[in-house]
Design a protein around this motif. Structure first.
Motif, PDB file in Angstrom:
ATOM      1  N   GLY A  48       0.787  -1.224   0.000  1.00  0.00           N
ATOM      2  CA  GLY A  48       0.000   0.000   0.000  1.00  0.00           C
ATOM      3  C   GLY A  48       0.818   1.273   0.000  1.00  0.00           C
ATOM      4  O   GLY A  48       0.282   2.366   0.249  1.00  0.00           O
ATOM      5  N   LEU A  49       2.126   1.164  -0.278  1.00  0.00           N
ATOM      6  CA  LEU A  49       2.971   2.356  -0.328  1.00  0.00           C
ATOM      7  C   LEU A  49       2.418   3.335  -1.359  1.00  0.00           C
ATOM      8  O   LEU A  49       2.146   2.969  -2.503  1.00  0.00           O
ATOM      9  CB  LEU A  49       4.402   1.972  -0.685  1.00  0.00           C
ATOM     10  N   THR A  50       2.240   4.577  -0.925  1.00  0.00           N
ATOM     11  CA  THR A  50       1.578   5.579  -1.764  1.00  0.00           C
ATOM     12  C   THR A  50       2.530   6.716  -2.104  1.00  0.00           C
ATOM     13  O   THR A  50       3.251   7.229  -1.241  1.00  0.00           O
ATOM     14  CB  THR A  50       0.345   6.142  -1.030  1.00  0.00           C
ATOM     15  N   LEU A  51       2.530   7.115  -3.364  1.00  0.00           N
ATOM     16  CA  LEU A  51       3.291   8.278  -3.813  1.00  0.00           C
ATOM     17  C   LEU A  51       2.315   9.290  -4.394  1.00  0.00           C
ATOM     18  O   LEU A  51       1.255   8.930  -4.917  1.00  0.00           O
ATOM     19  CB  LEU A  51       4.319   7.887  -4.879  1.00  0.00           C
ATOM     20  N   ARG A  52       2.691  10.556  -4.350  1.00  0.00           N
ATOM     21  CA  ARG A  52       1.835  11.608  -4.907  1.00  0.00           C
ATOM     22  C   ARG A  52       2.374  12.072  -6.248  1.00  0.00           C
ATOM     23  O   ARG A  52       3.499  12.558  -6.344  1.00  0.00           O
ATOM     24  CB  ARG A  52       1.725  12.788  -3.951  1.00  0.00           C
ATOM     25  N   ALA A  53       1.569  11.928  -7.273  1.00  0.00           N
ATOM     26  CA  ALA A  53       1.891  12.491  -8.584  1.00  0.00           C
ATOM     27  C   ALA A  53       1.493  13.960  -8.574  1.00  0.00           C
ATOM     28  O   ALA A  53       0.429  14.318  -8.065  1.00  0.00           O
ATOM     29  CB  ALA A  53       1.142  11.739  -9.677  1.00  0.00           C
ATOM     30  N   THR A  54       2.331  14.796  -9.136  1.00  0.00           N
ATOM     31  CA  THR A  54       2.102  16.243  -9.064  1.00  0.00           C
ATOM     32  C   THR A  54       1.591  16.840 -10.365  1.00  0.00           C
ATOM     33  O   THR A  54       1.316  18.043 -10.424  1.00  0.00           O
ATOM     34  CB  THR A  54       3.401  16.967  -8.658  1.00  0.00           C
ATOM     35  N   ALA A  55       1.471  16.025 -11.416  1.00  0.00           N
ATOM     36  CA  ALA A  55       1.054  16.571 -12.710  1.00  0.00           C
ATOM     37  C   ALA A  55       0.470  15.464 -13.577  1.00  0.00           C
ATOM     38  O   ALA A  55       0.590  14.276 -13.263  1.00  0.00           O
ATOM     39  CB  ALA A  55       2.247  17.219 -13.427  1.00  0.00           C
ATOM     40  N   ALA A  56      -0.158  15.882 -14.669  1.00  0.00           N
ATOM     41  CA  ALA A  56      -0.628  14.934 -15.675  1.00  0.00           C
ATOM     42  C   ALA A  56       0.489  14.655 -16.662  1.00  0.00           C
ATOM     43  O   ALA A  56       1.312  15.538 -16.952  1.00  0.00           O
ATOM     44  CB  ALA A  56      -1.834  15.509 -16.413  1.00  0.00           C
ATOM     45  N   LEU A  57       0.541  13.436 -17.162  1.00  0.00           N
ATOM     46  CA  LEU A  57       1.523  13.083 -18.182  1.00  0.00           C
ATOM     47  C   LEU A  57       1.319  13.970 -19.402  1.00  0.00           C
ATOM     48  O   LEU A  57       0.224  14.053 -19.956  1.00  0.00           O
ATOM     49  CB  LEU A  57       1.370  11.610 -18.567  1.00  0.00           C
ATOM     50  N   ASP A  58       2.380  14.639 -19.816  1.00  0.00           N
ATOM     51  CA  ASP A  58       2.363  15.473 -21.022  1.00  0.00           C
ATOM     52  C   ASP A  58       3.156  14.752 -22.097  1.00  0.00           C
ATOM     53  O   ASP A  58       4.382  14.816 -22.113  1.00  0.00           O
ATOM     54  CB  ASP A  58       2.985  16.839 -20.727  1.00  0.00           C
ATOM     55  N   PRO A  59       2.500  14.050 -23.020  1.00  0.00           N
ATOM     56  CA  PRO A  59       3.224  13.221 -23.992  1.00  0.00           C
ATOM     57  C   PRO A  59       3.976  14.026 -25.039  1.00  0.00           C
ATOM     58  O   PRO A  59       4.806  13.475 -25.752  1.00  0.00           O
ATOM     59  CB  PRO A  59       2.111  12.395 -24.637  1.00  0.00           C
ATOM     60  N   GLY A  60       3.721  15.321 -25.105  1.00  0.00           N
ATOM     61  CA  GLY A  60       4.414  16.150 -26.091  1.00  0.00           C
ATOM     62  C   GLY A  60       5.598  16.904 -25.525  1.00  0.00           C
ATOM     63  O   GLY A  60       6.244  17.672 -26.253  1.00  0.00           O
ATOM     64  N   ARG A  61       5.886  16.709 -24.252  1.00  0.00           N
ATOM     65  CA  ARG A  61       7.018  17.410 -23.643  1.00  0.00           C
ATOM     66  C   ARG A  61       8.303  16.662 -23.939  1.00  0.00           C
ATOM     67  O   ARG A  61       8.436  15.469 -23.647  1.00  0.00           O
ATOM     68  CB  ARG A  61       6.822  17.541 -22.139  1.00  0.00           C
ATOM     69  N   ALA A  62       9.267  17.342 -24.514  1.00  0.00           N
ATOM     70  CA  ALA A  62      10.536  16.711 -24.887  1.00  0.00           C
ATOM     71  C   ALA A  62      11.239  16.159 -23.655  1.00  0.00           C
ATOM     72  O   ALA A  62      11.160  16.717 -22.567  1.00  0.00           O
ATOM     73  CB  ALA A  62      11.431  17.730 -25.588  1.00  0.00           C
ATOM     74  N   GLY A  63      11.923  15.038 -23.848  1.00  0.00           N
ATOM     75  CA  GLY A  63      12.677  14.432 -22.758  1.00  0.00           C
ATOM     76  C   GLY A  63      12.355  12.969 -22.597  1.00  0.00           C
ATOM     77  O   GLY A  63      12.214  12.236 -23.580  1.00  0.00           O
ATOM     78  N   LEU A  64      12.207  12.540 -21.351  1.00  0.00           N
ATOM     79  CA  LEU A  64      12.027  11.137 -21.034  1.00  0.00           C
ATOM     80  C   LEU A  64      10.651  10.881 -20.417  1.00  0.00           C
ATOM     81  O   LEU A  64      10.167  11.692 -19.620  1.00  0.00           O
ATOM     82  CB  LEU A  64      13.097  10.672 -20.037  1.00  0.00           C
ATOM     83  N   VAL A  65      10.054   9.769 -20.790  1.00  0.00           N
ATOM     84  CA  VAL A  65       8.858   9.257 -20.123  1.00  0.00           C
ATOM     85  C   VAL A  65       9.202   7.856 -19.638  1.00  0.00           C
ATOM     86  O   VAL A  65       9.559   6.992 -20.445  1.00  0.00           O
ATOM     87  CB  VAL A  65       7.642   9.206 -21.066  1.00  0.00           C
TER      88      VAL A  65
END
Length: 211
Positions: A48-65
């Protein structure tokens, strides 16, 4: 450079945290936790370890996914088995977002462990070289991907890594490839961890046994 690490319900915490820490430690990569739905608390599949995501995935943002795998029951028929957890991602917006990311030449999509199966089950790895956890290699092959038994597989804008701890190897390799070997080496020394195995790429002479 920027890296988006994707969380989904039942994700494996180590798959996400290992590359997060490695990339962040470089000082050359900004890293954030994201989901297909946007900012939210995401419950992992380990205790049940929980992490907080701070944003929505932006598939057009350059870099790494970076896509982690799942953690769950060993019994394949269980509702919380790893295949079941991974399969539930197909009913979310994640597959369409990942397809958009993979179609963008400025984005490299990377996976840890079962993360490649998320892509494979969504039909995004047909003909692509990839690896996953050793227990999922047959499943990866069955989707049309070209499964390679290696710690890390570099298929250009797709970089995949094998078992759970390979998130460390993936992060260090991405640093070497995208930022440079001096930075990767400094982080390797900081973490007191030496990468395992040779990174497989479709380059050089073909070994006799594979002809």
């Amino acid at each position: 450079m920027h890296a988006q690490i994707v969380l989904f319900d039942g994700f494996d915490p180590l798959d996400a945290v290992a590359p997060f820490e490695v990339l962040h430690a470089s000082g050359a990569v900004t890293v954030e936790l994201v989901t297909a739905e946007g900012p939210r608390e995401v419950v992992g599949g380990t205790g049940g370890l929980t992490l907080r995501a701070t944003a929505a995935l932006d598939p057009g943002r350059a870099g790494l996914v970076v896509v982690p795998g799942a953690s769950g029951a060993a019994e394949p028929q269980a509702d919380d088995s790893i295949p079941a957890v991974l399969g539930r991602t197909l009913s979310t917006a994640l597959p369409a977002l990942l397809k958009t990311a993979m179609d963008d030449p400025d984005v490299t999509v990377a996976t840890v462990c079962g993360g490649s199966l998320v892509l494979a089950m969504a039909g995004l790895l047909d003909g692509r070289h990839a690896v996953t956890h050793h227990l999922g290699m047959d499943m990866l092959d069955a989707t049309g991907a070209r499964a390679v038994h290696a710690r890390v597989v570099d298929d250009g804008d797709l970089v995949t890594a094998g078992g759970v701890t390979s998130g460390l190897d993936l992060g260090l390799y991405l640093l070497e490839r995208e930022v440079g070997p001096r930075i990767a080496h400094a982080v390797e020394e900081l973490f007191a961890y030496e990468r395992r195995g040779t990174v497989w790429r479709a380059a050089g002479p073909v070994p006799a046994g594979e002809r």
